[in-house]
Design an enzyme around this catalytic site. Sequence first.
Site, PDB file in Angstrom:
ATOM      1  N   THR A  17      -5.298 -31.520  -7.952  1.00  0.00           N
ATOM      2  CA  THR A  17      -6.713 -30.848  -7.575  1.00  0.00           C
ATOM      3  C   THR A  17      -6.682 -29.740  -8.415  1.00  0.00           C
ATOM      4  O   THR A  17      -6.964 -29.364  -9.750  1.00  0.00           O
ATOM      5  CB  THR A  17      -7.153 -30.856  -6.128  1.00  0.00           C
ATOM      6  OG1 THR A  17      -5.954 -29.960  -5.735  1.00  0.00           O
ATOM      7  CG2 THR A  17      -7.264 -32.137  -5.633  1.00  0.00           C
ATOM      8  N   LYS A  47       1.676 -33.349  -5.237  1.00  0.00           N
ATOM      9  CA  LYS A  47       0.531 -32.343  -5.597  1.00  0.00           C
ATOM     10  C   LYS A  47       0.110 -31.299  -4.486  1.00  0.00           C
ATOM     11  O   LYS A  47       0.539 -31.672  -3.289  1.00  0.00           O
ATOM     12  CB  LYS A  47      -0.801 -32.900  -5.941  1.00  0.00           C
ATOM     13  CG  LYS A  47      -1.605 -33.679  -4.846  1.00  0.00           C
ATOM     14  CD  LYS A  47      -2.430 -32.782  -3.908  1.00  0.00           C
ATOM     15  CE  LYS A  47      -3.259 -32.053  -4.926  1.00  0.00           C
ATOM     16  NZ  LYS A  47      -4.071 -30.732  -4.193  1.00  0.00           N
ATOM     17  N   THR A  94       2.897 -29.919   2.644  1.00  0.00           N
ATOM     18  CA  THR A  94       3.060 -30.641   1.176  1.00  0.00           C
ATOM     19  C   THR A  94       1.879 -31.064   0.537  1.00  0.00           C
ATOM     20  O   THR A  94       1.912 -31.046  -0.833  1.00  0.00           O
ATOM     21  CB  THR A  94       3.554 -32.098   1.747  1.00  0.00           C
ATOM     22  OG1 THR A  94       2.362 -32.477   2.552  1.00  0.00           O
ATOM     23  CG2 THR A  94       4.633 -32.296   2.531  1.00  0.00           C
ATOM     24  N   GLU A 134      -1.718 -20.960  -5.444  1.00  0.00           N
ATOM     25  CA  GLU A 134      -2.828 -20.504  -6.321  1.00  0.00           C
ATOM     26  C   GLU A 134      -2.682 -19.056  -6.603  1.00  0.00           C
ATOM     27  O   GLU A 134      -2.722 -18.221  -5.727  1.00  0.00           O
ATOM     28  CB  GLU A 134      -4.304 -20.715  -5.369  1.00  0.00           C
ATOM     29  CG  GLU A 134      -4.600 -22.338  -5.404  1.00  0.00           C
ATOM     30  CD  GLU A 134      -5.625 -22.623  -4.363  1.00  0.00           C
ATOM     31  OE1 GLU A 134      -6.082 -23.595  -4.599  1.00  0.00           O
ATOM     32  OE2 GLU A 134      -5.867 -21.941  -3.419  1.00  0.00           O
ATOM     33  N   ASN A 189     -10.466 -19.052  -4.992  1.00  0.00           N
ATOM     34  CA  ASN A 189     -10.943 -19.282  -3.608  1.00  0.00           C
ATOM     35  C   ASN A 189     -12.429 -19.004  -3.239  1.00  0.00           C
ATOM     36  O   ASN A 189     -12.874 -19.428  -2.271  1.00  0.00           O
ATOM     37  CB  ASN A 189      -9.952 -19.289  -2.620  1.00  0.00           C
ATOM     38  CG  ASN A 189      -8.661 -20.254  -2.560  1.00  0.00           C
ATOM     39  OD1 ASN A 189      -8.922 -21.443  -2.363  1.00  0.00           O
ATOM     40  ND2 ASN A 189      -7.588 -19.764  -3.039  1.00  0.00           N
ATOM     41  N   SER A 246     -13.027 -25.853  -3.109  1.00  0.00           N
ATOM     42  CA  SER A 246     -12.169 -27.100  -3.236  1.00  0.00           C
ATOM     43  C   SER A 246     -12.356 -28.000  -2.364  1.00  0.00           C
ATOM     44  O   SER A 246     -12.841 -27.856  -1.422  1.00  0.00           O
ATOM     45  CB  SER A 246     -10.716 -26.036  -3.159  1.00  0.00           C
ATOM     46  OG  SER A 246     -10.737 -25.786  -1.733  1.00  0.00           O
TER      47      SER A 246
END
Lengths: 407, 407
Positions: A161, A187, A198, A279, A402, A407
Amino acid sequence: MTKLAVSPLAPDRFPDLPVIEGVAFATVAAGIKYSGRDDVMLARLAPGSSVAGVFTRSATRSANVLDCQAKLVNSHTDGAAIVVNSGNSNAFTGKHGDGSVAAICAATADALGMPPGSVFTASTGVIGQRLPHDRITSKLNDLVNGLSPNGIAAAASAIKTTDTFPKGASTQLDIGGKPVRIAGIAKGSGMIAPDMATMLVYIFTDAQIGQTDLQGLISNLNDQTFNCITVDSDTSTSDSLMVAATGTSGVDVTGNADFADALHRVMLDLAHQVVRDGEGATKFVTVRVTGATDDADARKVAMATANSPLVKTAIAGEDPNWGRIVMAVGKSGARADRDTLSIRFGDILVAENGWVSETYTEADGAAYMKQQALDILIDLGLGNGESTVWTCDLTHQYITINADYRS
Amino acid sequence: MTKLAVSPLAPDRFPDLPVIEGVAFATVAAGIKYSGRDDVMLARLAPGSSVAGVFTRSATRSANVLDCQAKLVNSHTDGAAIVVNSGNSNAFTGKHGDGSVAAICAATADALGMPPGSVFTASTGVIGQRLPHDRITSKLNDLVNGLSPNGIAAAASAIKTTDTFPKGASTQLDIGGKPVRIAGIAKGSGMIAPDMATMLVYIFTDAQIGQTDLQGLISNLNDQTFNCITVDSDTSTSDSLMVAATGTSGVDVTGNADFADALHRVMLDLAHQVVRDGEGATKFVTVRVTGATDDADARKVAMATANSPLVKTAIAGEDPNWGRIVMAVGKSGARADRDTLSIRFGDILVAENGWVSETYTEADGAAYMKQQALDILIDLGLGNGESTVWTCDLTHQYITINADYRS
């Protein structure tokens, strides 16, 4: 949103992952949310495989997670499948979410000729928007036709993503002269914290091991790997780790310590890659706590430090502001004593005996902080409890990602 | 660092605070760290005053906090003093820190003619640097000569660190036809979280109340005010709230509910001002949780929401990303059920029955988020537990302040 630059902490390239006999992969562009890229992956596991999983403990976990948890209690020795989409998490979508999971499982089962109870799903992306699952089910024949033992790298990309790079890791070991292979993909970059940290992880091995033993092994290893990373202290509603053992190597690894070590290495490698894609991350930080009254106290201090916005912003600014580490120790709730506490940056003794070390200089600390990988070592001087966690810094880019991105 | 712009959430001006008979203030520029401004305040309390306090529970709390806690168990009816410096927190400075506190208390006691055991101190600013207490003790005669009943506004400014505005609040009430006054000041903008969320707060009243009753009252009110605010989830090593009652009004307020209400108002006003000066804040956010199994669960949900970096960055971006609130509820550890949970933005019903509300539109949500003061209402639909906390958003400016500034 504009495409994010690849994390400066990313590996040079995606690793060459070995083929795991008994597993085939396919990906497709279903247009769930992203355009111009594959966003669904299918993995088919041959009969004889054992499947185990660990999932988020969030009270608002997704319909997919609840479905996987229910199915794992059954045996899947007749084969199984895993379907994952990115772009929509199917979390907090009420009865629609349950319906989407059922539809995907039914269509996959139909296309592969297996019971729906053997199909596991995961969805990752925005929370609270209805999953257009028709876009997935209409592509299932394409997916089944495209199944290939060599598709794992494409699968790693399809499940991304906000990830800036696909994540893979593998190892091979010899047991009794025979090779055993482990390959995994993951991911995750935001909403990363235990339990469990995770996002999505899929690991495959040709080892032979029963479901119960495999489940016990990965639950234990998960506590030392994915549950020891944190990017932003936020816990996903979708986190899933699944491990499938096809048994095609013919090597029984039940109770084998070398296999456990090898699996641990692959899980830790993937966990570290998730942190490296945190991020906005520019620093990879290891926080190691020793000398605590017990391991639980050590973990409290490690997590309080790794999650502290003030510690993480100081690291972003390359400021050796060790006072903020003292603050984090103090707020953690663990037993601590100013006068027995010591703090090190790598080999540099920063503070001991309740104050800054006589040998420490601000110049040494500032030079250390310029490195990309940092070790913060905290010894509480009270007992034998210890814990290590991994995190990244908190930067402007985290805010940009963010504050501006749904998201 | 460059001077920070005043918070957009700041009050128009510092309020007019009433004189509290029996309390005198003085400030001075001691040059602890800042130049061109006063950085030390002295408050002298007349004989007959009761003094109570609540302090950080940090395991690495400062020498000043430990000293205040030890002294509060004694009576101070012969008068007392409070000395506060900004620019250096005197925390984690080992035996030197204890020595600095002793030196300041001795010099203050000497200058005022009272025992050192009646002098309370606080230090706020950078952690881990030796406090140059000589700069304070050498100014004590100036401070004593400058004592004035009208000095409270200057005191509010002298205790600021990264605060962008001085914080004051007051009220006056009539009890049995006689006026009773309460006036308080506070500082704090970063490293703000329970326990306790104050940084530094000093409140004065001319009410008459015994030390034990006053202590019980403020401990209780603190749980409803300063322990319900969070800026960044980080807990200061120096947080102190002290309340002094001089008794000069001649009105005994022991057990008086109106007085408790009035003191609650002043404490809440100051607590809200600390949030309004949260580092980088552009939004004042009330998170109210109802319908929890019990109050403790409600607080878990409220704090998980108020501390979530993903919720706080969404608010900064004026993004009505209610999925992240679902995430925060899920990770809080509180009992929650997707299908009984409802979420409101002010009067706007956003989600209920496990999914987005049929009446909710993204346009309504986006319009709501543009306001400066936001109410996030979460009903868990399980019981009668409730909790309200106050916080602010997480912005680029927070990163700028904390990545670049050695606070």
